[in-house]
Design an enzyme around this catalytic site. Structure first.
Site, mmCIF file in Angstrom:
data_model
loop_
_atom_site.group_PDB
_atom_site.id
_atom_site.type_symbol
_atom_site.label_atom_id
_atom_site.label_comp_id
_atom_site.label_asym_id
_atom_site.label_seq_id
_atom_site.Cartn_x
_atom_site.Cartn_y
_atom_site.Cartn_z
ATOM 1 N N LYS A 43 0.890 -1.229 -0.134
ATOM 2 C CA LYS A 43 -0.138 0.117 0.050
ATOM 3 C C LYS A 43 0.972 1.226 0.107
ATOM 4 C CE LYS A 43 -3.914 -2.160 2.671
ATOM 5 N NZ LYS A 43 -4.305 -2.164 4.042
ATOM 6 N N ARG A 92 -13.823 -8.321 8.367
ATOM 7 C CA ARG A 92 -15.102 -7.666 7.823
ATOM 8 C C ARG A 92 -15.952 -8.820 6.820
ATOM 9 N NH1 ARG A 92 -11.764 -2.791 5.284
ATOM 10 N NH2 ARG A 92 -10.692 -4.443 4.924
HETATM 11 O O1 PNS Z 1 -3.857 -2.991 8.036
HETATM 12 P P1 PNS Z 1 -3.267 -3.890 7.026
HETATM 13 O O2 PNS Z 1 -2.616 -3.114 5.949
HETATM 14 O O3 PNS Z 1 -4.163 -4.919 6.616
HETATM 15 O O4 PNS Z 1 -2.122 -4.678 7.811
HETATM 16 C C1 PNS Z 1 -1.327 -5.450 7.643
HETATM 17 C C2 PNS Z 1 -0.179 -5.609 8.183
HETATM 18 C C3 PNS Z 1 0.781 -4.236 8.334
HETATM 19 C C4 PNS Z 1 -0.476 -6.088 9.706
HETATM 20 C C5 PNS Z 1 0.883 -6.799 7.577
HETATM 21 O O5 PNS Z 1 1.072 -6.138 6.348
HETATM 22 C C6 PNS Z 1 1.908 -6.858 8.403
HETATM 23 O O6 PNS Z 1 1.936 -7.763 9.360
HETATM 24 N N1 PNS Z 1 3.239 -6.553 8.036
HETATM 25 C C7 PNS Z 1 4.679 -6.697 8.573
HETATM 26 C C8 PNS Z 1 5.401 -7.942 8.062
HETATM 27 C C9 PNS Z 1 4.791 -9.304 8.267
HETATM 28 O O7 PNS Z 1 5.205 -9.668 9.348
HETATM 29 N N2 PNS Z 1 3.963 -10.003 7.457
HETATM 30 C C10 PNS Z 1 3.389 -11.204 7.940
HETATM 31 C C11 PNS Z 1 3.932 -12.225 7.584
HETATM 32 S S1 PNS Z 1 4.556 -12.482 6.034
#
Ligand code: PNS
Length: 166
Positions: A43, A92
């Site tokens: 994003k 959701r």
């Molecule tokens: O509000 P969102 O954009 O759905 O949040 C997504 C988020 C930030 C929780 C996710 O992208 C995330 O956990 N990012 C950190 C990297 C990570 O650990 N990803 C999960 C394992 S691949």
């Protein structure tokens, strides 16, 4: 529920009433909630991480057992660092499920000590997302039903592009 620390991760760009509802409900179930702002590589953000933390502190931060933080890295590493036992996320619709389930399984693999809890979104917030807020706000639409009152003006100003750019 059990005396455990849970993490509520997200990009929160910006925080919406839907996020606040999930955080409030989680705060009534668990001892301590850490809301953590993380970058989502898929994003393009409208608010800096510091701004998102500030918006969260002025809203969710008012709840007694809620702490707001940010982290640039894997959620599993953050969980380990904080000795947290669970992840809480809002769901959701079915369209959220596949992605969230994949995240939950990956996080479980990387940090088996923690489980992911999904809270069903309130029916009023089923359609709501940060992307919808950004879309409506950037076209001058009314976002007052979508974001907390305390931060409405700041979000409206940023999305409308009418900030003072001295
Ligand atoms: O509000 P969102 O954009 O759905 O949040 C997504 C988020 C930030 C929780 C996710 O992208 C995330 O956990 N990012 C950190 C990297 C990570 O650990 N990803 C999960 C394992 S691949």
């Amino acid at each position: 529920m059990k005396n455990i620390t849970v993490v509520c991760p997200g990009s929160f760009d910006p925080v919406t009433k839907g996020h606040i509802d999930i955080i409030k409900r989680a705060s009534q179930m668990f001892e301590k909630i850490i809301v953590v702002v993380m970058p989502n590589a898929t994003k393009t953000p409208s608010f800096t991480v510091e701004e998102r933390v500030d918006l969260l502190r002025r809203t969710a931060g008012a709840i007694e057992n809620v702490e707001v933080d940010c982290y640039n890295g894997l959620l599993a590493n953050y969980m380990r660092k904080k000795d947290a036992s669970a992840i809480v996320k809002g769901l959701r619709a079915m369209s959220d499920f596949e992605y969230e389930f994949q995240m939950a399984l990956t996080n479980k693999k990387l940090y088996p000590e923690a489980d992911t809890f999904f809270l069903a979104a309130n029916s009023e917030n089923m359609y709501l997302s940060s992307s919808i807020v950004k879309l409506v706000g950037s076209m001058g639409g009314d976002i007052s039903d979508f974001v907390p009152e305390e931060i409405y003006e700041d979000i409206k100003l940023r999305l409308s592009g009418k900030e003072d750019k001295k």
